[in-house]
Design an enzyme around this catalytic site. Structure first.
Site, PDB file in Angstrom:
ATOM      1  N   HIS A 184      -1.942  -5.164   0.739  1.00 40.83           N
ATOM      2  CA  HIS A 184      -1.560  -6.411   1.289  1.00 40.83           C
ATOM      3  C   HIS A 184      -0.047  -6.550   1.029  1.00 40.83           C
ATOM      4  O   HIS A 184       0.326  -6.145  -0.117  1.00 40.83           O
ATOM      5  CB  HIS A 184      -2.164  -7.448   0.975  1.00 40.83           C
TER       6      HIS A 184
ATOM      7  N   HIS B  97      -6.735  -0.533   1.136  1.00 42.64           N
ATOM      8  CA  HIS B  97      -5.603  -1.132   1.782  1.00 42.64           C
ATOM      9  C   HIS B  97      -4.851  -1.995   0.663  1.00 42.64           C
ATOM     10  O   HIS B  97      -5.424  -2.357  -0.292  1.00 42.64           O
ATOM     11  CB  HIS B  97      -5.962  -1.937   2.837  1.00 42.64           C
TER      12      HIS B  97
END
Length: 137
Positions: A101, A99
């Protein structure tokens, strides 16, 4: 993966606040935001980290990161944005589904995501380059 919270979010079995989505990626608000609008972008397929994601999948994530960043700029009018990937526990990864951010930033917000390392000795940089050159593909 049934034990991966991000896979559960992608599948719609766990709640999330979806910001953007396409056939390859999903962007949703972080439930522990560093700043208002803190968004995570994930590939729909489970991949553990930067070392496991394919170049093609990473490209899809990067494209969504840009789209989400533009959306956050319009919504929050930040002074800047941090784009950050933590790969591996030693780097601060705590959900082991790749992932990225996106953290909208404001001058004086007090959030510390930077470091103040001393300038490297040229010999140290040369040693690092030699190690990299040995494995370059």
């Amino acid at each position: 993966m049934s034990d991966c919270v991000f896979c559960e979010i992608v599948a719609g079995r766990a709640p999330s606040r979806r910001v953007l989505a396409d056939e390859h990626t999903l962007a949703f608000l972080n439930i522990r935001p560093a700043a208002p609008g803190h968004t995570l972008v994930v590939p729909r397929r489970h991949v553990r980290d930067m070392w496991d994601i394919s170049e093609v999948e990473h490209g899809h994530v990067a494209s969504m990161v840009r789209r989400a960043a533009l959306l956050l700029r319009q919504a929050f009018e930040p002074d800047g944005v941090n784009v950050r990937v933590n790969s591996g526990a030693a780097a601060g990864q705590d959900v082991f589904h790749f992932h990225t951010h996106l953290i909208p930033r404001r001058h004086g917000d007090g959030l510390q995501l930077t470091w103040a390392s001393p300038r490297a000795d040229p010999a140290e940089l040369e040693r690092a380059m030699l190690r990299i050159a040995e494995v370059r593909v």
